[in-house]
Every structure is written in structure tokens, then in C-alpha cells.
Motif scaffolding. Structure first.
Motif, short mmCIF file in Angstrom:
data_model
loop_
_atom_site.label_atom_id
_atom_site.label_comp_id
_atom_site.label_asym_id
_atom_site.label_seq_id
_atom_site.Cartn_x
_atom_site.Cartn_y
_atom_site.Cartn_z
N THR A 135 0.54 -1.01 0.66
CA THR A 135 -0.26 -0.09 -0.16
C THR A 135 0.75 1.18 0.33
O THR A 135 1.02 1.80 -0.36
CB THR A 135 -1.02 -0.23 1.47
OG1 THR A 135 -0.15 -0.38 2.32
CG2 THR A 135 -1.68 -1.22 1.32
N GLY A 136 0.82 1.53 1.46
CA GLY A 136 2.27 3.03 1.19
C GLY A 136 3.33 2.81 0.74
O GLY A 136 3.60 3.69 -0.22
N ASP A 137 4.36 1.63 0.41
CA ASP A 137 5.36 1.50 -0.37
C ASP A 137 5.19 1.76 -1.80
O ASP A 137 6.16 2.44 -2.67
CB ASP A 137 6.45 0.44 0.43
CG ASP A 137 6.72 0.51 1.51
OD1 ASP A 137 7.21 1.61 1.98
OD2 ASP A 137 7.21 -0.56 2.21
N VAL A 138 3.87 0.97 -2.15
CA VAL A 138 4.15 1.19 -3.73
C VAL A 138 3.77 2.32 -4.13
O VAL A 138 4.31 3.07 -5.14
CB VAL A 138 2.73 -0.09 -3.54
CG1 VAL A 138 2.45 0.33 -5.64
CG2 VAL A 138 3.25 -0.94 -3.53
N GLU A 139 2.90 3.81 -3.75
CA GLU A 139 2.67 4.95 -3.92
C GLU A 139 3.69 5.94 -4.07
O GLU A 139 4.06 6.30 -4.84
CB GLU A 139 1.51 4.89 -2.12
CG GLU A 139 1.00 6.34 -2.78
CD GLU A 139 0.46 7.43 -1.81
OE1 GLU A 139 -0.51 8.18 -1.80
OE2 GLU A 139 0.15 6.47 -0.45
N LYS A 140 4.57 5.20 -2.37
CA LYS A 140 5.83 6.28 -3.04
C LYS A 140 6.75 6.27 -4.24
O LYS A 140 7.33 7.01 -4.35
CB LYS A 140 6.83 6.32 -1.26
CG LYS A 140 5.83 6.75 0.08
CD LYS A 140 6.80 6.46 0.89
CE LYS A 140 6.10 7.11 2.44
NZ LYS A 140 4.81 6.58 2.79
N ILE A 141 6.90 4.57 -4.25
CA ILE A 141 7.95 4.25 -5.53
C ILE A 141 7.39 4.91 -6.42
O ILE A 141 7.60 5.56 -7.68
CB ILE A 141 7.86 3.13 -5.97
CG1 ILE A 141 8.71 1.61 -4.49
CG2 ILE A 141 7.88 2.01 -6.74
CD1 ILE A 141 8.79 0.29 -4.35
N GLY A 142 6.28 5.15 -7.23
CA GLY A 142 5.02 5.72 -7.96
C GLY A 142 5.22 6.77 -8.18
O GLY A 142 5.72 8.05 -8.80
N TRP A 143 5.45 8.13 -6.76
CA TRP A 143 5.98 9.41 -6.88
C TRP A 143 7.09 9.31 -6.95
O TRP A 143 7.22 10.27 -8.28
CB TRP A 143 5.99 8.95 -5.05
CG TRP A 143 5.97 10.79 -4.94
CD1 TRP A 143 5.62 12.11 -5.91
CD2 TRP A 143 6.12 11.54 -3.98
NE1 TRP A 143 6.44 13.26 -5.29
CE2 TRP A 143 6.57 13.14 -4.02
CE3 TRP A 143 6.67 11.37 -2.37
CZ2 TRP A 143 6.97 13.31 -2.67
CZ3 TRP A 143 6.76 11.68 -1.47
CH2 TRP A 143 7.36 13.33 -1.70
N PHE A 144 8.13 8.91 -7.15
CA PHE A 144 9.28 9.15 -7.23
C PHE A 144 9.26 8.80 -8.70
O PHE A 144 10.02 9.83 -10.03
CB PHE A 144 10.46 7.85 -6.85
CG PHE A 144 11.72 8.61 -7.59
CD1 PHE A 144 12.39 9.32 -7.24
CD2 PHE A 144 12.29 6.72 -8.48
CE1 PHE A 144 13.96 9.36 -7.42
CE2 PHE A 144 14.12 7.23 -9.02
CZ PHE A 144 14.54 8.51 -8.65
N VAL A 145 8.62 7.85 -9.73
CA VAL A 145 8.24 7.90 -10.53
C VAL A 145 7.74 8.75 -11.39
O VAL A 145 8.94 9.22 -12.62
CB VAL A 145 7.72 6.34 -11.16
CG1 VAL A 145 8.07 6.34 -13.34
CG2 VAL A 145 8.78 5.14 -10.17
N GLU A 146 6.94 9.16 -11.25
CA GLU A 146 5.92 10.48 -11.53
C GLU A 146 7.07 11.75 -11.44
O GLU A 146 6.99 12.41 -12.78
CB GLU A 146 4.71 10.28 -10.94
CG GLU A 146 3.91 11.98 -11.58
CD GLU A 146 3.69 12.78 -10.09
OE1 GLU A 146 3.55 14.08 -11.12
OE2 GLU A 146 4.53 12.95 -9.20
N ALA A 147 7.68 11.67 -10.56
CA ALA A 147 9.12 13.19 -10.30
C ALA A 147 9.74 13.24 -10.96
O ALA A 147 10.49 14.14 -11.02
CB ALA A 147 8.73 12.93 -8.85
N LEU A 148 10.35 12.32 -11.92
CA LEU A 148 11.52 11.48 -12.82
C LEU A 148 11.35 12.67 -13.88
O LEU A 148 12.61 13.22 -14.41
CB LEU A 148 12.05 10.17 -12.86
CG LEU A 148 13.59 10.10 -12.78
CD1 LEU A 148 14.09 11.03 -12.17
CD2 LEU A 148 13.39 8.51 -13.28
N SER A 149 10.61 11.99 -14.30
CA SER A 149 10.33 13.19 -15.26
C SER A 149 10.38 14.03 -15.94
O SER A 149 10.43 15.14 -16.13
CB SER A 149 9.21 12.80 -16.53
OG SER A 149 7.77 12.73 -15.26
#
Length: 611
Positions: A135-149
Motif C-alpha cells: 500500500t504505502g510503499d507502492v505509492e511512494k515508489i510511484g511518486w518517485f517514478v512520476e517526479a523523475l520526468s
């Protein structure tokens, strides 16, 4: 990959050597989406960056009283405004798509790993940790991928703007080009401490989640013993620790945000102060100063992306490390058809580690004094514990080791029912709709598991008043049923599957003795000719088994029928629950009775001799 195309046909094989490697692997697998988001972000930020230039042209046109240049500047502003709107909209769409698809990929990987490991997952990783990762960790991983671009587009635009300023107005451009890297690097000394505090917050949040998960799972037991308040107090303390850690972490991130605001402000003041002096000296025009001022103001926007990517990475790195830890769990059973190409295995089921042997076609009962050891042995017999890095040899079915079989083939050959089986929500018909050989019908399985009263209760609870128990919905984990009812429905589900080998771990621990005796008879009759292994210490089940194996300290201590093994003191102590003192008293009583009988026999012999 678009959101409408989810889920992935194959989420791939992740690089789980470390958290950063997992993040890098995710980025490589979404390279097209990252490039698309970066291009839209560059268009958006470049349009924003050029806007001060048009504003400077407009100001200078007013100073020079040039209507044509003023009209041209107005037209450029309209065009740039359109590009800013389009770029921002498309950047948001593509960035959020990257976030959702990355999170979905990780969730699919976790789901696949859960299915691969089965019940052994929660023995190797705490249930609360698994919930937190998914739950929470998956959301944070997705956040980094989104912020990278967005960070990549911000970095590219910032470099381009600094170079353009140096070319456009060298005197002020050099100040900006030197000041921007200083602003970026100024927060680096604060990041390690912020990351440490974020890790502490996540660790405490994981413990609180685990405590909550365990409390909810054992709520019925807690109510039975009056322990709700005790566990509620523990959760309150854990929750307060999480709150304090979150506040502690937020203070550091607030300090970083303040630095990101204060230092650019100082740079802006320095540029204006220096620029006003250049205007007074006549070295630059007012329009040029407005252009540089506006450009420096724009640079505050991409600098926030630097702060966000630092925060996203600080939070996602430990999250990715925890996800990689779960995804790195391995079993040696192949998950595809690459490991074994022979015929379907058949024969005796044998565990070399303990010496337990279950002959083909017979009902074998296993008695083990340690419930945890019994669970581990059941997992090994099903191939679920293979590859635990313990050096223990895999169980064998006939001549084939279970770790040589593909996962699907291993589970089709040997089915293990855990001592705490899970019933998924849905109708009873859906619950019993499982992959099966077709040799055992639903009615026969329900009858053998003694589910008559369960069917009656479900028929009365039918939502559509049809009275059909097969159409009655069962709540999540079967919480609307009693423990005995859940256990019998789970047994019926296993019997419907009709595997070649069925391993049952305490399948009747929650039912009364009369029902247990009927289940034992029904199980033996229905599984005739099939290999069945039952872990139990119930005399009712043991008496109906073809053979009984007594396991002590991890290895076979004795084997035979139930009545034969009752002569063994250790076996008798486990089955009858007698203590050492009771055993000693019983032996003393038997000895006294024998001595008394011997004395009477001697008296009779003496009387006969006298006569």
C-alpha cells in the motif's frame, strides 16, 4: 502502456538486488513514458521561461513607443500561454500515467510473489510488513517514478535558461549561472538527516500497521479473553510514536523548503540590486532588466522540482528496498515449464529431512508435538518451503523432487490446506469453483466434510430468498461463519480439488468430537486410492488412519497404527495430553495392581500346596 491497458500481461522480472536498482529497473521499463513526460514538461517549462522575454520586449516597446513591437509581444504572450496550458495538461496526464502504471507493476509483482510463496510468505515476512509494502510503499515508489520526468525537464530547462542568460546579458547571466548551482547544492547536507527521520517514521508506521493487522485478525479471540483494551492501549502508543516521528520528519522537510525559498529570494535581491546599478550606468536597458528579473523568478519554479525529487527519492528508496526484500524471496520450484519435462509424478510422498513417508493411496496421519514444527513439515511436503536457504532437501513425490517441478505442476500434484485456511468473499458456488479433476462432486465433498448444518444456515441467510445455499454470499475471510463452519467449508473446497496428494494441517481442530468422527469416516471413504496426509493429534482421526507417523524433534520417532503406537510413552503423552506426573502415577498404579495380583496368586499356590 496506458492505464486502460492494465494489468500488464507480464510485469517482468525485477532487479531486486537493492532498492535503487529496483527503481532503476522500473525507470527502464517505462522509458517511453518517461521520455514523453519529459518532452511535455520541457515544452511547458520552456514556454514559462520565455514568457519573461516577451514581457521585457513589451516593456522596452513601451519605453521606445513602438506599437509594432508591443503588438508582436502581445501575440507571443498568447502563443506562449497556449503552449503553457497544453504542456502543463499533457505533462500532468503522462506523469500520472507513469505513477499509476509503475505502482500497478509493483503491485502485480507483489501479487505474483504472494501466489508463488503461498502461506510461507507470512512466515518469512510479517503480515503487517506485507500490507505496508503493498500500500504505502507502492505509492511512494510511484511518486518517485512520476517526479523523475518532471525533474528531468526542470533540469534541462534550467541549464538552457542559464546558458541563454549568459549569452543574452553576460553581466547578470554569470551571477545567475553561478547562483543556481549553489541553491541546488545548499540542501544536500540536510538530505541525509531528513532521510533518516523519514526512515524512522516508516519503521514505526510499519510496526503500527503490523500491530493493527494482528489485532484485527485476532479480534474474536481478544474479545473472548477481554484483551481489547490492552491491545487498544498498545496501538494508541504505537500511533503516537508514528505521529511524533512524522512531526519530527516534517520539521526537517519544512527546513529544506524554507531554504529553497530563502536562498532564491536572496539571489533575486542580488540580481535586482546589481541590475539596477547596470541600468543607472546605462550598460543595460530597462527591458533587459525586466527580462532577467522575470527569468530569475521563473527559476524558482524548477528549483522546487529539485526539492521534490530529493524528497521523493528519500521516501521511495527505503520503500523500494522493502519491496525488493519481499520480491527477492525465492523458492527453488520453477515458476515455468523450464525445470521439468517428464510425466506427471506419482508414488510415495517422502520428506528426507524428517524421514516422514506417506505411501501412495493410503491415509497417513502425522503426530507432531510442536504445532510450529508440524506447519513447517506440512509446507515441505507441499513444496512450499523449498528454497528457503536452509540447506534442507526438498520433499519427493515418487522419484521426482518437488523443487524440480514447475509451480503449477507441484501444486496440482500436492495440495496443502493450512491450519488457518482463508475463505474469500463471494457465493458458496464461487468458493467451490476451483481447479479440480472432476472426479469429486460438490455434493460429495460437502457431505464428506459434514457441511449439512452449514448449508442450512446459509440457506436461511440467502439474500434473494431462494433458499439456495450455493447462492448465499460469504463475507470476507468467512467472518460471518463460526470457526468450525469455516474449517469444514475449507475442507470441502480441498476435497473438490481432488489432488493426487492432499495434505491437511489440523483440519478438524474447531469441530466437536461427533462431527470429527464423521469427518474422519467421510474423508477416508472419499479419498480411497488417493494419498492423504493429515496432521493431527486427535484419537478419532488417528484411529481411522491406515498408518500413523510420530515425529519428535524434527524426525520420525515411531510409526505404525494408532493402537500400536499407544504403547509408546512419548506418543501417548502427545495424543492423550497426559503429563509426566500422570504417567508416573498410572505406572505406579499398574505396578501396585500387578504386585497385589501376584501376592494373591502366591497365597492360592500356598493353600493348594497345603491341601
Amino acid at each position: 502502456m496506458q492505464i486502460r491497458d492494465l494489468p500488464y500481461p507480464d510485469p517482468g522480472r525485477p532487479d531486486v538486488r537493492s532498492g535503487p536498482r529496483l527503481l532503476l529497473w522500473l525507470g527502464r521499463n517505462q522509458l517511453a513514458g518517461q521520455i514523453k513526460a519529459m518532452l511535455w514538461g520541457t515544452l511547458h517549462m520552456a514556454s514559462v521561461a520565455v514568457l519573461p522575454v516577451t514581457l521585457g520586449v513589451a516593456v522596452q516597446a513601451v519605453v521606445d513607443r513602438s506599437g509594432i513591437r508591443l503588438a508582436l509581444a502581445g501575440g507571443l504572450m498568447v502563443l506562449l500561454g497556449t503552449l503553457i496550458a497544453v504542456g502543463d495538461t499533457m505533462l500532468h496526464r503522462t506523469a500520472i500515467t507513469n505513477w499509476i502504471t509503475a505502482a500497478a507493476r509493483v503491485q502485480q509483482l507483489l501479487a505474483r510473489k504472494t501466489a508463488e510463496l503461498g502461506a510461507t510468505l507470512t512466515r518469512r515476512v510479517a503480515a503487517g510488513e506485507v500490507v505496508a509494502v503493498s500500500t504505502g510503499d507502492v505509492e511512494k515508489i510511484g511518486w518517485f517514478v512520476e517526479a523523475l520526468s518532471r525533474f528531468a525537464s526542470a533540469a534541462l530547462t534550467t541549464v538552457a535558461v542559464c546558458v541563454a542568460l549568459v549569452i543574452y546579458q553576460p553581466a547578470l547571466g554569470v551571477v545567475v549561472a553561478v547562483g543556481v548551482p549553489v541553491l541546488v547544492l545548499a540542501v544536500l547536507p540536510l538530505l541525509p538527516r531528513a532521510t533518516k527521520r523519514a526512515d524512522e517514521q516508516r519503521e514505526k508506521a510499519g510496526r503500527a500497521t503490523e500491530l493493527a493487522s494482528d489485532t484485527v485478525a485476532g479480534l474474536r479471540v481478544l474479545r473472548g479473553i477481554g484483551g481489547e483494551e490492552l491491545f487498544l492501549a498498545r496501538y494508541r502508543r504505537a500511533s503516537q510514536e508514528v505521529r511524533k516521528a512524522a512531526v519530527h520528519s516534517a520539521r526537517m522537510w519544512a527546513l529544506i523548503a524554507a531554504v529553497q525559498v530563502a536562498l532564491p529570494g536572496l539571489l533575486l535581491i542580488a540580481v535586482v540590486w546589481y541590475g539596477v546599478g547596470l541600468v543607472q550606468d546605462g550598460r543595460i536597458g530597462v527591458g533587459e532588466l525586466v527580462t532577467v528579473y522575470g527569468t530569475v523568478t521563473f527559476l524558482l519554479f524548477p528549483l522546487r522540482q529539485f526539492e521534490e525529487i530529493a524528497m521523493a527519492y528519500s521516501f521511495s528508496r527505503p520503500s523500494a528496498a522493502r519491496a525488493a526484500k519481499v520480491l527477492a524471496l525465492r523458492r527453488t520450484v520453477p515458476t515455468s515449464d523450464d525445470g521439468y519435462h517428464g510425466p506427471a509424478p506419482a508414488g510415495d510422498l517422502h520428506d528426507p529431512a524428517s524421514g516422514v513417508l506417506a505411501p501412495a493411496g493410503l491415509l497417513t496421519a502425522v503426530v507432531c508435538g510442536d504445532p510450529d514444527a508440524a506447519g513447517r513439515l506440512a509446507d515441505r511436503l507441499g513444496g512450499h518451503a523449498a528454497g528457503d536457504s536452509t540447506g534442507v532437501a526438498s520433499a519427493r513425490l515418487g522419484d521426482v523432487a518437488l523443487d524440480e517441478l514447475p509451480l503449477d505442476a507441484a501444486r496440482a500434484a500436492v495440495l496443502v490446506q493450512d491450519k488457518d485456511p482463508v475463505l474469500l468473499s463471494g457465493t458458496l458456488a464461487e468458493l467451490l469453483d476451483v481447479p479440480a479433476s472432476g472426479a469429486v462432486g460438490t455434493d460429495a465433498a460437502l457431505a464428506a466434510a459434514q457441511c449439512g448444518d452449514v448449508l442450512t444456515a446459509l440457506a436461511q441467510a440467502s439474500a434473494d430468498d431462494s433458499g439456495d445455499p450455493m447462492r448465499t454470499r460469504i463475507t470476507e475471510r468467512g467472518r460471518s461463519l463460526s470457526g468450525g463452519q469455516r474449517q469444514r467449508l475449507a475442507l470441502a473446497r480441498s476435497l473438490v480439488t481432488d489432488p493426487q496428494v492432499l495434505v491437511l494441517d489440523e483440519p478438524t481442530s474447531a469441530v466437536d468430537s461427533h462431527t470429527e468422527a464423521r469427518i474422519a469416516d467421510g474423508l477416508k471413504a472419499l479419498r480411497t486410492g488417493r494419498t492423504t496426509v493429515v496432521f493431527s493429534s486427535s484419537p478419532l482421526l488417528l484411529d481411522r488412519a491406515d498408518r500413523v507417523v510420530f515425529v519428535q524433534q524434527g524426525s520420525v520417532a515411531a510409526e505404525g497404527t494408532h493402537r500400536e503406537l499407544l504403547r509408546e510413552a512419548g506418543y501417548r503423552a502427545v495424543v492423550t495430553r497426559e503429563t509426566d506426573a500422570e504417567s508416573h502415577t498410572e505406572k505406579a498404579a499398574v505396578t501396585a495392581a500387578l504386585e497385589s495380583e501376584l501376592t494373591e496368586l502366591k497365597k492360592i499356590e500356598h493353600i493348594e500346596e497345603s491341601a
